[in-house]
Design an enzyme around this catalytic site. Structure first.
Site, PDB file in Angstrom:
ATOM      1  N   LYS A   9      50.867  91.116  -5.321  1.00  4.09           N
ATOM      2  CA  LYS A   9      49.460  91.434  -5.092  1.00  4.09           C
ATOM      3  C   LYS A   9      49.278  92.954  -5.008  1.00  4.09           C
ATOM      4  O   LYS A   9      50.271  93.700  -4.918  1.00  4.09           O
ATOM      5  CB  LYS A   9      48.996  90.732  -3.812  1.00  4.09           C
ATOM      6  N   TYR A  49      41.763  81.243  -7.551  1.00  5.80           N
ATOM      7  CA  TYR A  49      41.651  80.761  -6.172  1.00  5.80           C
ATOM      8  C   TYR A  49      40.491  79.777  -5.991  1.00  5.80           C
ATOM      9  O   TYR A  49      39.953  79.661  -4.889  1.00  5.80           O
ATOM     10  CB  TYR A  49      41.490  81.950  -5.219  1.00  5.80           C
ATOM     11  N   THR A  91      52.427  81.757   4.852  1.00  5.33           N
ATOM     12  CA  THR A  91      51.219  82.505   4.460  1.00  5.33           C
ATOM     13  C   THR A  91      50.940  83.660   5.421  1.00  5.33           C
ATOM     14  O   THR A  91      50.608  84.765   4.994  1.00  5.33           O
ATOM     15  CB  THR A  91      50.005  81.551   4.437  1.00  5.33           C
ATOM     16  N   ARG A 102      57.712  87.852   2.755  1.00  6.72           N
ATOM     17  CA  ARG A 102      56.628  88.194   3.694  1.00  6.72           C
ATOM     18  C   ARG A 102      57.188  88.492   5.085  1.00  6.72           C
ATOM     19  O   ARG A 102      56.679  89.382   5.787  1.00  6.72           O
ATOM     20  CB  ARG A 102      55.613  87.050   3.761  1.00  6.72           C
ATOM     21  N   ASN A 112      49.332  89.884   2.343  1.00  3.74           N
ATOM     22  CA  ASN A 112      50.659  89.246   2.362  1.00  3.74           C
ATOM     23  C   ASN A 112      51.463  89.435   1.083  1.00  3.74           C
ATOM     24  O   ASN A 112      52.394  88.697   0.807  1.00  3.74           O
ATOM     25  CB  ASN A 112      50.559  87.776   2.807  1.00  3.74           C
ATOM     26  N   HIS A 115      51.997  86.221  -4.234  1.00  4.21           N
ATOM     27  CA  HIS A 115      51.527  84.849  -4.448  1.00  4.21           C
ATOM     28  C   HIS A 115      52.641  84.021  -5.074  1.00  4.21           C
ATOM     29  O   HIS A 115      53.383  84.524  -5.909  1.00  4.21           O
ATOM     30  CB  HIS A 115      50.331  84.841  -5.409  1.00  4.21           C
ATOM     31  N   GLU A 126      48.546  77.917 -13.523  1.00  6.17           N
ATOM     32  CA  GLU A 126      48.393  79.351 -13.260  1.00  6.17           C
ATOM     33  C   GLU A 126      49.060  80.205 -14.340  1.00  6.17           C
ATOM     34  O   GLU A 126      48.516  81.252 -14.729  1.00  6.17           O
ATOM     35  CB  GLU A 126      48.970  79.679 -11.875  1.00  6.17           C
TER      36      GLU A 126
END
Ligand code: GTP
Ligand code: MG
Length: 149
Positions: A9, A49, A91, A102, A112, A115, A126
């Site tokens: 991300k 999302y 998460t 993470r 975080n 993905h 995806e």
């Protein structure tokens, strides 16, 4: 064979974790099939999302994912979807175990850094959403016989 869509991300890119994150999946033994640096549009973020559209944090999530470049990856391997979720950790990074991505590198759910697809079906969905056919490569890693008997 499973495929997982893994994405660094914008915070992971800005904080300089691209190499480290790729390295963790390489060292585990999964096969990289697609890789690119990419500026995501609002439309693509909303589609990716879409299952979270009703959540109060959805607009913030779309802003976050479009706030800078992401690194898109397609990883293949038996069990890669579930294994990637374990490598990534919970998460909420404060709940994620040390040793996970993470758990080691992040502190907040809204930042975080990575993905990972949550099911083999979503992995395929995806990867098709984020990559064009010509961007995915079929190849035979030389290490294959040393990974699986
Ligand atoms: P992904 O691998 O990114 O899909 O994360 P996940 O599967 O662990 O979580 P989920 O799919 O439920 O949520 C997707 C993303 O939305 C999370 O990774 C967070 O970046 C964000 N998110 C989820 N819950 C919250 C929340 O309560 N607040 C904020 N700000 N962001 C959230
Ligand atoms: Mg998810």
């Amino acid at each position: 064979v499973d495929e997982s869509y893994i994405m660094v991300k914008p915070d992971g890119v800005q904080r300089g974790f691209v190499g480290e994150i790729i390295s963790r999946f390489e060292r585990k033994g999964f096969k990289l099939k697609g890789l690119k640096l990419f500026q995501c549009s609002k439309e693509l973020a909303e589609e990716h999302y879409k299952e979270l559209k009703a959540k109060p944090f959805f607009p913030k999530l779309v802003d976050y994912i479009t706030s800078g470049p992401v690194v898109c990856m397609a990883w293949e391997g038996v069990g890669v979807v579930a294994s990637a979720r374990k490598l990534i950790g919970s998460t909420d990074p404060l709940q994620a175990e040390p040793g996970t991505i993470r758990g080691d590198l992040a502190v907040q759910t809204g930042r975080n850094i990575i993905h990972g697809s949550d099911s083999p079906e979503n992995g395929k969905r995806e990867i098709a959403l984020w990559f064009n056919d010509g961007e995915l490569v079929e190849w035979n890693p030389a290490q294959a016989p040393w990974l699986r008997e």
